[in-house]
Design a protein around this motif. Sequence first.
Motif, short mmCIF file in Angstrom:
data_model
loop_
_atom_site.label_atom_id
_atom_site.label_comp_id
_atom_site.label_asym_id
_atom_site.label_seq_id
_atom_site.Cartn_x
_atom_site.Cartn_y
_atom_site.Cartn_z
N THR A 64 0.84 -1.19 0.00
CA THR A 64 0.00 0.00 0.00
C THR A 64 0.88 1.25 0.00
OG1 THR A 64 -0.07 -0.13 2.40
CG2 THR A 64 -1.94 -1.04 1.25
N ASN B 241 -4.69 9.85 1.65
CA ASN B 241 -5.38 8.74 1.00
C ASN B 241 -4.46 7.54 0.92
OD1 ASN B 241 -8.02 9.96 -0.18
ND2 ASN B 241 -6.44 11.48 -0.61
N CYS B 242 -5.05 6.35 0.95
CA CYS B 242 -4.26 5.13 0.87
C CYS B 242 -4.64 4.37 -0.40
CB CYS B 242 -4.50 4.28 2.11
SG CYS B 242 -3.62 2.72 2.10
N THR C 282 -3.91 0.80 -2.73
CA THR C 282 -3.43 -0.58 -2.61
C THR C 282 -3.06 -1.09 -4.00
OG1 THR C 282 -4.82 -0.94 -0.68
CG2 THR C 282 -4.06 -2.92 -1.84
N SER D 20 -7.91 2.86 -2.02
CA SER D 20 -8.60 1.86 -1.18
C SER D 20 -9.10 2.46 0.13
CB SER D 20 -7.66 0.69 -0.87
OG SER D 20 -6.43 1.16 -0.34
N HIS D 21 -8.45 3.51 0.63
CA HIS D 21 -8.86 4.15 1.89
C HIS D 21 -8.90 5.66 1.65
CE1 HIS D 21 -7.04 0.32 2.98
NE2 HIS D 21 -7.56 0.39 4.19
N ILE E 141 -8.33 9.66 4.76
CA ILE E 141 -8.05 9.05 6.08
C ILE E 141 -8.01 10.12 7.17
CG2 ILE E 141 -6.27 7.85 7.43
CD1 ILE E 141 -5.47 6.41 4.86
N LEU F 255 -4.48 4.39 11.16
CA LEU F 255 -5.82 3.89 10.84
C LEU F 255 -6.65 3.61 12.09
CD1 LEU F 255 -5.20 1.42 7.87
CD2 LEU F 255 -5.75 3.83 7.78
#
Length: 353
Positions: free
Chosen positions: A189, A199-200, A202, A213-214, A217, A275
Motif C-alpha cells: 500500500t 489517501n491510501c 493498494t 482503497s482508503h 483518512i 488507521l
Amino acid sequence: MAEPGSTSPRAAPSPNHSLSPPAPALVGTTLEAHLIGGMRGTPGATGDFVSVLNALTLGIRIIHNRVRAAGLAGMLGYTGETNVQGEEVQKLDAFANDVLCSVLERSGRCALVASEEMEQVRVQSSSGKYIVCFDPLDGSSNIDVNISIGTIFCVLRAQSVAGHLTEGPLQPGHKIVAAGYSVYGSATTVVLATSFGVNCFTLDPGVGEFFLSHPDIKCPERGNTYSINEGNHARWDDKVRKWASWVKEENKADGRPFGHRYVGSLVADAHRTLLKGGIFAYPADKKSPGGKLRLLYEANPMAFIFQQAGGAATNGVDPILKVEPKSVHDRTPLVLGSKHDVGVFREFMREER
Ligand code: FDP
C-alpha cells in the motif's frame, strides 16, 4: 421525422431506457488519476509535482517486485558495506536506494535527493523544482524475517536564484508539500498526504496499478493502543517511565490499560496507529540521547501525514514540523498518533501528570 411540437408516440422516451441505472464502476481510481484530478484544481500547476510523485510510485512498484522475490532472488543478507549511520547495508536497502535515485533522475523534475543510504545529498537536475528526502527501505532489521517493511519519503520545494539553490533539504517539516510511505506487507500500500488530504492506495499486483482503497483518512481522535520498544525501559528517563506505567494501569473510564503493539518497522507501527488510533513513541533514551529515528526522512514525513490526517507528532517538547534541521542525518525523538493521546504524552513530559 416528427415535426416540432408534435407528439409522435415513437419520440416518447421509453421508461425502461430513461431510468436505467449508471453502469457499475468496474475500475477504481488509480493513484495517477487521483493526482491528475488534484492538479486540475490547482491554479498554476505545471505537472512537475505529479511527475515527481509518479516517479516515486514507479520506484515503489519496482521495490515491491524485488521485495516479493527477495528470498528467491538472493537479495537477503548484507552487502558487507556500512552506511553513514554505521549500520550494515543490506542488499535490498542498496537496491531500493538506487531505484529511487534512478526514477527521480529520469523524471527530470527533481533538483536533489537526500537518502538514509547516502552520506551526501545527490544533485539530480539543475532545472528540477523539487527535493525528495527518503528512507528507501525502512525497518531493515525485519527484512530477513519476512515482516512488513516500507519506503518513506517527503517532497520539498527547491528554491533557487540564478540557478543556485537557496534552500536545500534542511527545511523544517512544515514546508513539506507532500509526504508518503509504502508498506510491503500482506498487501503493498501507499499512503500519500498532500494538500488534498491523506489517501491510501493498494497495489493490484495483477495489473501493476495502485487503486484508491482508503479515501480521506482521518486518524481517530483517541485510541487505546501504545507502540514502543518496551525493551528500552531501563534507558528511559523517569517521565517516559511514568507515562509507560500510566498506559498500563487499569482504568475503564479512559480505556486503560492500552493494548501494546510493536512491530519494529516504523512504517508498520505508524500505519496501524494512523488507521486505528493510539500512540507510537520512540523517545530519547540513554543509548540514543538525541532519539533514534531520523528527522528529514522518517519523522518529518510521518509528522506531515499525521497532521494532515488530524493527528499529531512531537519530539516531546515541540511539534516535529517546527524543528529546524541542522544536518541531513539528524536524529530526533518521535511520538505520533491520535491528537488526544499525543497530548497526554506531552503532559507527562511537562510533568503536569
Ligand atoms: P530499523 O532499525 O530496523 O531500520 O529506521 C529505524 C527503525 O528500524 C524503524 O523502522 C523502527 O521503528 C525502529 O528503527 C526500531 O528500532 P528498535 O529496534 O530499536 O526498536
